[in-house]
Motif scaffolding. Structure first.
Motif, short mmCIF file in Angstrom:
data_model
loop_
_atom_site.label_atom_id
_atom_site.label_comp_id
_atom_site.label_asym_id
_atom_site.label_seq_id
_atom_site.Cartn_x
_atom_site.Cartn_y
_atom_site.Cartn_z
N THR A 174 9.12 17.62 1.82
CA THR A 174 9.65 16.38 2.37
C THR A 174 11.12 16.57 2.71
O THR A 174 11.80 17.43 2.15
CB THR A 174 9.50 15.24 1.35
N LYS A 189 9.09 10.01 3.93
CA LYS A 189 8.81 8.85 4.76
C LYS A 189 7.82 7.95 4.02
O LYS A 189 7.01 8.41 3.24
CB LYS A 189 8.22 9.28 6.11
N ARG A 190 7.91 6.66 4.26
CA ARG A 190 7.04 5.71 3.61
C ARG A 190 6.37 4.81 4.65
O ARG A 190 6.95 4.53 5.71
CB ARG A 190 7.84 4.85 2.61
N ILE A 191 5.17 4.36 4.33
CA ILE A 191 4.45 3.42 5.18
C ILE A 191 4.77 2.02 4.67
O ILE A 191 4.30 1.61 3.60
CB ILE A 191 2.92 3.65 5.15
N GLU A 247 6.63 0.72 -0.46
CA GLU A 247 5.19 0.65 -0.22
C GLU A 247 4.48 -0.31 -1.18
O GLU A 247 3.63 -1.10 -0.76
CB GLU A 247 4.56 2.04 -0.31
N PRO A 289 1.94 -2.36 9.02
CA PRO A 289 2.51 -1.09 8.52
C PRO A 289 3.51 -0.48 9.49
O PRO A 289 3.33 -0.54 10.70
CB PRO A 289 1.27 -0.20 8.34
N ARG A 290 4.57 0.07 8.92
CA ARG A 290 5.60 0.73 9.72
C ARG A 290 6.10 1.92 8.94
O ARG A 290 6.37 1.83 7.74
CB ARG A 290 6.75 -0.25 9.99
N THR A 291 6.22 3.08 9.59
CA THR A 291 6.68 4.30 8.93
C THR A 291 8.20 4.41 9.02
O THR A 291 8.76 4.24 10.10
CB THR A 291 6.05 5.54 9.57
#
Length: 233
Positions: free
Chosen positions: A12, A58-60, A214, A230-232
């Protein structure tokens, strides 16, 4: 596919705040190799851990004005009504507070639980007691931000712990943040207290594992009607 996902989870992105620590430890590790081989492996292990600590995955983000997201990775260590610290100047009436404890292996990037404008950003020096103690919320070094969210003010308090010696806060007064955006980082093990706005219903339990940006911490109204998008990030 599972192998690829595992590799991605390890590789990551690293937050820029970690570069100098990783570089210094890397140089020390090479120096240890010249002194004595076994010391090299100890230095290498510490360098790998440091790299892992400063990961910034990164997170959703489940975006919705009716949802309050967890601002930190870790576990729920406290859930109940508490009087906010006096320095916040938001009154002496008890508010529902959720505490998230982060150990040295958690991702330490903190994220905005809701969208909104930072109406106050307050740093307070203090002690470095173990972050899992209740009195740490009053005695320890901390940085508090008050976000004017869709359902009223919500407070996030970054609290230094026994090992943590540095709180980094990116949320200056007057700035606006979208839900799930990065608002800070704490080195190296600590906690975040969240004082919920009135009318919020907690959706977590003691001991539950949180993922910043999240995991849904609380909601306003019927969560099923929140229709998160949802958005990354």
């Amino acid at each position: 596919m599972s192998i690829i996902n595992s590799i991605r989870s390890v590789l990551t992105p690293i937050h820029p705040e970690g570069y100098r620590f990783i570089l210094v430890l890397g140089v020390i590790t090479l120096f240890l190799l010249l002194i004595w081989g076994p010391l090299f492996w100890i230095g290498l292990a510490i360098t790998i851990w440091c790299t892992f600590f400063f990961r910034d995955p990164k997170r959703i983000i489940p975006v919705s004005d009716d949802l309050i997201l967890s601002p930190a990775d870790g576990i729920i260590s406290s859930l109940g009504s508490f009087v906010p610290p006096k320095n916040l100047e938001i009154g002496s009436e008890p508010r529902l507070r959720i505490t998230i404890f982060m150990n040295v292996f958690n991702c330490h990037i903190n994220r905005a639980p809701v969208r909104g404008k930072i109406i106050n950003s307050i740093y307070r020096p203090g002690k470095f007691l173990s972050a899992d103690l209740n009195k740490a919320s009053e005695a320890n070094e901390q940085h508090s931000i008050i976000i004017d969210g869709p359902h009223g003010p919500i407070v996030c308090v970054q609290i230094a712990g026994l090992v943590a010696r540095r709180i980094l806060n990116f949320a200056d007064q007057g700035k606006r943040f979208e839900q799930g955006e990065r608002i800070g980082l704490i080195r190296f093990g600590s906690r975040v207290d969240v004082f919920l706005p009135k009318g919020a219903t907690p959706l977590v339990f003691l001991g539950q594992t949180m993922v910043a940006g999240e995991t849904i911490l609380a909601s306003h109204g019927d969560m099923c009607k929140a229709s998160p998008i949802p958005r990354t990030i």
